[in-house]
Design a protein around this motif. Structure first.
Motif, PDB file in Angstrom:
ATOM      1  N   LEU A 188      17.981 -35.417 -54.416  1.00 54.57           N
ATOM      2  CA  LEU A 188      18.311 -35.315 -55.660  1.00 54.57           C
ATOM      3  C   LEU A 188      17.133 -34.180 -56.583  1.00 54.57           C
ATOM      4  N   THR A 189      17.599 -33.163 -56.977  1.00 50.00           N
ATOM      5  CA  THR A 189      16.712 -32.448 -57.823  1.00 50.00           C
ATOM      6  C   THR A 189      17.361 -32.034 -59.085  1.00 50.00           C
ATOM      7  N   GLU A 190      16.471 -31.680 -60.228  1.00 51.52           N
ATOM      8  CA  GLU A 190      17.278 -31.273 -61.380  1.00 51.52           C
ATOM      9  C   GLU A 190      18.154 -30.138 -61.300  1.00 51.52           C
ATOM     10  N   ALA A 191      18.057 -29.486 -60.052  1.00 52.84           N
ATOM     11  CA  ALA A 191      18.990 -28.035 -59.953  1.00 52.84           C
ATOM     12  C   ALA A 191      20.347 -29.030 -59.793  1.00 52.84           C
ATOM     13  N   ASP A 192      20.412 -29.759 -58.878  1.00 55.97           N
ATOM     14  CA  ASP A 192      21.926 -30.435 -58.372  1.00 55.97           C
ATOM     15  C   ASP A 192      22.422 -30.918 -59.673  1.00 55.97           C
ATOM     16  N   ILE A 193      21.779 -31.517 -60.911  1.00 59.73           N
ATOM     17  CA  ILE A 193      22.330 -32.108 -62.064  1.00 59.73           C
ATOM     18  C   ILE A 193      22.631 -31.043 -63.194  1.00 59.73           C
ATOM     19  N   GLN A 194      21.577 -29.805 -62.895  1.00 61.01           N
ATOM     20  CA  GLN A 194      21.985 -28.890 -63.973  1.00 61.01           C
ATOM     21  C   GLN A 194      23.324 -27.932 -63.542  1.00 61.01           C
ATOM     22  N   LYS A 195      23.902 -27.886 -62.313  1.00 59.34           N
ATOM     23  CA  LYS A 195      24.953 -27.146 -61.899  1.00 59.34           C
ATOM     24  C   LYS A 195      26.239 -27.846 -62.834  1.00 59.34           C
ATOM     25  N   PHE A 196      26.213 -29.112 -62.917  1.00 62.15           N
ATOM     26  CA  PHE A 196      27.208 -29.874 -63.547  1.00 62.15           C
ATOM     27  C   PHE A 196      27.060 -29.536 -65.116  1.00 62.15           C
ATOM     28  N   LEU A 197      25.842 -29.618 -65.479  1.00 63.54           N
ATOM     29  CA  LEU A 197      25.776 -29.547 -67.198  1.00 63.54           C
ATOM     30  C   LEU A 197      26.280 -28.071 -67.461  1.00 63.54           C
ATOM     31  N   ASP A 198      25.887 -27.055 -66.722  1.00 65.11           N
ATOM     32  CA  ASP A 198      25.825 -25.701 -66.998  1.00 65.11           C
ATOM     33  C   ASP A 198      27.543 -25.446 -67.189  1.00 65.11           C
ATOM     34  N   ARG A 199      28.347 -26.365 -66.523  1.00 61.90           N
ATOM     35  CA  ARG A 199      29.829 -26.212 -66.735  1.00 61.90           C
ATOM     36  C   ARG A 199      30.320 -26.504 -68.060  1.00 61.90           C
ATOM     37  N   ARG A 200      29.538 -27.551 -68.747  1.00 63.57           N
ATOM     38  CA  ARG A 200      29.832 -27.964 -69.961  1.00 63.57           C
ATOM     39  C   ARG A 200      29.064 -27.690 -71.094  1.00 63.57           C
ATOM     40  N   LYS A 201      28.477 -26.640 -70.971  1.00 57.24           N
ATOM     41  CA  LYS A 201      27.363 -26.484 -72.210  1.00 57.24           C
ATOM     42  C   LYS A 201      27.925 -25.409 -73.029  1.00 57.24           C
ATOM     43  N   PRO A 202      27.641 -25.315 -74.302  1.00 56.91           N
ATOM     44  CA  PRO A 202      28.323 -24.646 -75.235  1.00 56.91           C
ATOM     45  C   PRO A 202      27.997 -23.074 -75.204  1.00 56.91           C
ATOM     46  N   GLY A 203      28.700 -22.546 -75.965  1.00 61.62           N
ATOM     47  CA  GLY A 203      28.080 -20.918 -76.104  1.00 61.62           C
ATOM     48  C   GLY A 203      28.464 -19.960 -75.201  1.00 61.62           C
ATOM     49  N   GLN A 204      29.375 -20.371 -74.050  1.00 63.18           N
ATOM     50  CA  GLN A 204      29.330 -19.481 -73.102  1.00 63.18           C
ATOM     51  C   GLN A 204      30.564 -18.396 -72.958  1.00 63.18           C
ATOM     52  N   ASN A 205      31.366 -18.757 -74.021  1.00 64.46           N
ATOM     53  CA  ASN A 205      32.451 -17.857 -74.104  1.00 64.46           C
ATOM     54  C   ASN A 205      33.305 -17.896 -75.688  1.00 64.46           C
ATOM     55  N   ARG A 206      34.158 -17.112 -75.895  1.00 67.50           N
ATOM     56  CA  ARG A 206      34.755 -17.381 -77.411  1.00 67.50           C
ATOM     57  C   ARG A 206      35.459 -18.435 -77.657  1.00 67.50           C
ATOM     58  N   TYR A 207      35.758 -19.358 -76.565  1.00 63.92           N
ATOM     59  CA  TYR A 207      36.635 -20.467 -76.611  1.00 63.92           C
ATOM     60  C   TYR A 207      35.666 -21.412 -76.740  1.00 63.92           C
ATOM     61  N   SER A 208      34.310 -21.467 -77.019  1.00 64.99           N
ATOM     62  CA  SER A 208      33.538 -22.756 -77.080  1.00 64.99           C
ATOM     63  C   SER A 208      32.934 -22.323 -78.438  1.00 64.99           C
ATOM     64  N   THR A 209      32.224 -23.439 -78.863  1.00 70.34           N
ATOM     65  CA  THR A 209      31.303 -23.629 -80.220  1.00 70.34           C
ATOM     66  C   THR A 209      30.340 -22.510 -79.727  1.00 70.34           C
ATOM     67  N   PRO A 210      29.780 -21.485 -80.968  1.00 62.09           N
ATOM     68  CA  PRO A 210      28.874 -20.736 -80.677  1.00 62.09           C
ATOM     69  C   PRO A 210      27.317 -21.389 -80.575  1.00 62.09           C
ATOM     70  N   ARG A 211      27.213 -22.615 -80.882  1.00 62.75           N
ATOM     71  CA  ARG A 211      25.917 -23.082 -80.806  1.00 62.75           C
ATOM     72  C   ARG A 211      25.561 -22.997 -79.235  1.00 62.75           C
ATOM     73  N   LYS A 212      24.347 -22.256 -79.265  1.00 57.56           N
ATOM     74  CA  LYS A 212      23.392 -22.081 -78.052  1.00 57.56           C
ATOM     75  C   LYS A 212      22.310 -23.208 -77.832  1.00 57.56           C
ATOM     76  N   GLU A 213      22.769 -23.538 -76.673  1.00 57.07           N
ATOM     77  CA  GLU A 213      21.931 -24.714 -75.962  1.00 57.07           C
ATOM     78  C   GLU A 213      21.678 -24.448 -74.595  1.00 57.07           C
ATOM     79  N   ASP A 214      20.334 -24.370 -74.095  1.00 55.91           N
ATOM     80  CA  ASP A 214      20.220 -24.444 -72.475  1.00 55.91           C
ATOM     81  C   ASP A 214      20.687 -25.649 -71.727  1.00 55.91           C
ATOM     82  N   ASP A 215      20.733 -26.766 -72.451  1.00 51.72           N
ATOM     83  CA  ASP A 215      20.992 -27.896 -71.953  1.00 51.72           C
ATOM     84  C   ASP A 215      20.174 -28.160 -70.647  1.00 51.72           C
ATOM     85  N   ALA A 216      18.963 -28.077 -70.590  1.00 54.46           N
ATOM     86  CA  ALA A 216      18.191 -27.979 -69.390  1.00 54.46           C
ATOM     87  C   ALA A 216      17.646 -29.575 -69.137  1.00 54.46           C
TER      88      ALA A 216
END
Length: 367
Positions: free
Chosen positions: A36-64
Motif C-alpha cells: 500500500l502506497t499513497e499513490a494507490d489511494i490517490q488514484k481513487f481520490l483523484d476521481r472524486r476531487k473537485p474542479g476537474q470540469n464544468r460540471y463540478s464545483t470550481p473549488r480547486k483542491e489537490d486532495d493529496a
C-alpha cells in the motif's frame, strides 16, 4: 457526534469538515502484508476531487493524501491506518450569509434542531467533502478484494431524463467524458441538458449503477446482517442518496414469480449457477456467487442560484439565492464513492464470514 464509524471487522472512522483544517479516516482491521502506497489511494481520490470540469464545483483542491500510520516499508502492518487530506482552498466567507437561514434541501434546520449549533461553512460534516475519508478507505478495501479476484465497477446510468442505452454501452467511454457515462451519445445529450440547468441556475439528479464481478457465495447473514441490507445502509449513508435498488429492484414488484425467479443449472465444471440474475446477486440476503448489481438514486444538488423560499432563524419568511461554489450535479463524482462504500461493505462481510463454519476455523489453526 456519534455515527461516524462504519463496519465491524473492517472498520473505518471518518473525521473532518468541509472548511476545517483537514479531513481523514482511520481504518482498523486491515490485515498485515498488503502492499500500500499513497499513490494507490490517490488514484481513487483523484476521481472524486473537485474542479476537474464544468460540471463540478470550481473549488480547486489537490486532495493529496498522506499516510500517517499503519504502513511500513510499503506494506500494511496490521495496526490502524490513519489517512489525512488537508484543505487548502477554503473560502468560508462565501457561506457567512447562510448562517442566518435554512437552505432548502440541506441539513441546516435538522442540525440546529438536533445540536442547537452547526458549522455552516459548506455544510460541515454534511458536505460532500466528508466522502474523502470513505474513498481513501475504499481504496484499501478495493485492494483486498482484488487479491480475491473481486472487482467493483460503477458508472452514471442516468442524468436527469437522459439514460444510457444497453445497445450503446461501452465501459471505456466512462473515461472519455466528464459525466462518467458508458455511452457517448447519452453523455453528449446529458451535457446539453446540464448546460441548460446551469443557465437557469438549477441542478439535477441521476442514478449510479454498480456491478461487482468475481463474487463468492455465502456473504451476508439471513436476518439483520443481510448483505443486501448492509449495502443499502452503506449507500443511504452517502449524502443526497434517495433510493437503492438491487437486481430488478422496483420492477420485481410488477413481475410474476415465474418471470422473477432465477432458475438454477449446472455449469460445465459441475458447479451450480443461475441462468438469470433478477435477484441482483443475493438470495435470502446472502450472496449467491453471481454478479452483484444495484443502482443508487441521487437527488439534485440542493445548492442552486435560482431564487428559493425559506425561513430564517428569526422565523421570518424570506427569498434567497445561494452563493458559493457548488456542483450542478452530484452523480459523476459520486461514482467512486459508491464503489468505495461497496468495497468497504464487502470486505467487512468477507471477514465476518471467515468464522461461519467450524471446519474453516479448525482448518486455519490446524493447517
Amino acid at each position: 457526534m456519534s455515527g461516524s464509524i462504519y463496519g465491524k471487522h473492517f472498520q473505518i472512522s471518518t473525521w473532518g469538515e468541509s472548511h476545517g483544517k483537514a479531513l481523514g479516516v482511520v481504518v482498523d482491521g486491515c490485515p498485515a502484508g498488503i502492499p500500500l502506497t499513497e499513490a494507490d489511494i490517490q488514484k481513487f481520490l483523484d476521481r472524486r476531487k473537485p474542479g476537474q470540469n464544468r460540471y463540478s464545483t470550481p473549488r480547486k483542491e489537490d486532495d493529496a493524501v498522506e499516510i500517517l500510520s499503519g504502513v511500513f516499508d510499503g506494506k500494511t502492518t496490521g495496526t490502524p491506518i490513519s489517512l489525512v487530506v488537508f484543505n487548502k482552498q477554503q473560502r468560508s466567507s462565501d457561506y457567512s450569509e447562510i448562517a442566518s437561514y435554512y437552505r432548502p434541501g440541506h441539513a441546516d434546520y435538522t442540525f440546529d434542531e438536533k445540536y442547537g449549533f452547526r458549522d455552516y461553512r459548506g455544510g460541515g460534516r454534511s458536505s460532500g467533502r466528508e466522502t474523502i475519508g470513505r474513498v481513501a478507505a475504499g481504496a484499501i478495501a478495493a485492494k483486498i478484494l482484488e487479491t480475491l479476484g473481486i472487482h467493483i465497477t460503477a458508472y452514471s446510468k442516468s442524468i436527469g431524463p437522459i439514460t444510457i442505452s444497453a445497445d450503446r454501452f461501452d465501459l471505456s467511454q466512462r473515461e472519455c467524458n466528464a459525466l462518467n457515462m458508458p455511452d457517448a451519445q447519452a453523455a453528449e445529450e446529458a451535457s446539453a441538458y446540464l448546460d441548460t440547468c446551469k443557465k437557469n441556475g438549477d441542478s439535477c439528479g441521476g442514478v449510479v449503477e454498480c456491478i461487482v464481478t468475481g463474487m463468492v457465495p455465502g456473504l451476508g447473514d439471513p436476518v439483520f446482517e443481510k448483505l443486501s441490507a448492509n449495502l443499502a445502509k452503506a449507500m443511504f449513508s452517502i449524502g443526497a442518496v434517495k433510493s437503492f435498488e438491487l437486481g430488478d429492484g422496483i420492477a420485481a414488484s410488477r413481475s410474476l414469480g415465474s418471470d422473477n425467479n432465477d432458475a438454477f443449472s449446472l455449469a460445465s465444471d459441475g458447479s451450480v449457477q443461475k441462468t438469470t440474475n433478477h435477484s441482483g446477486g443475493t438470495l435470502g440476503g446472502i450472496s449467491d456467487g453471481s454478479d452483484l448489481l444495484f443502482r443508487v438514486g441521487f437527488k439534485p444538488t440542493p445548492s442552486i442560484s435560482a431564487q428559493q423560499h425559506t425561513v430564517n432563524k428569526d422565523h421570518e419568511e424570506i427569498n434567497i439565492s445561494i452563493k458559493g461554489r457548488h456542483d450542478p450535479i452530484i452523480v459523476p463524482r459520486a461514482v467512486v464513492v459508491v464503489e468505495s462504500m461497496a468495497a468497504l461493505t464487502l470486505v467487512d462481510a468477507l471477514f465476518s464470514n471467515m468464522y461461519a463454519k467450524i471446519d474453516d476455523i479448525a482448518g486455519f489453526y490446524h493447517r
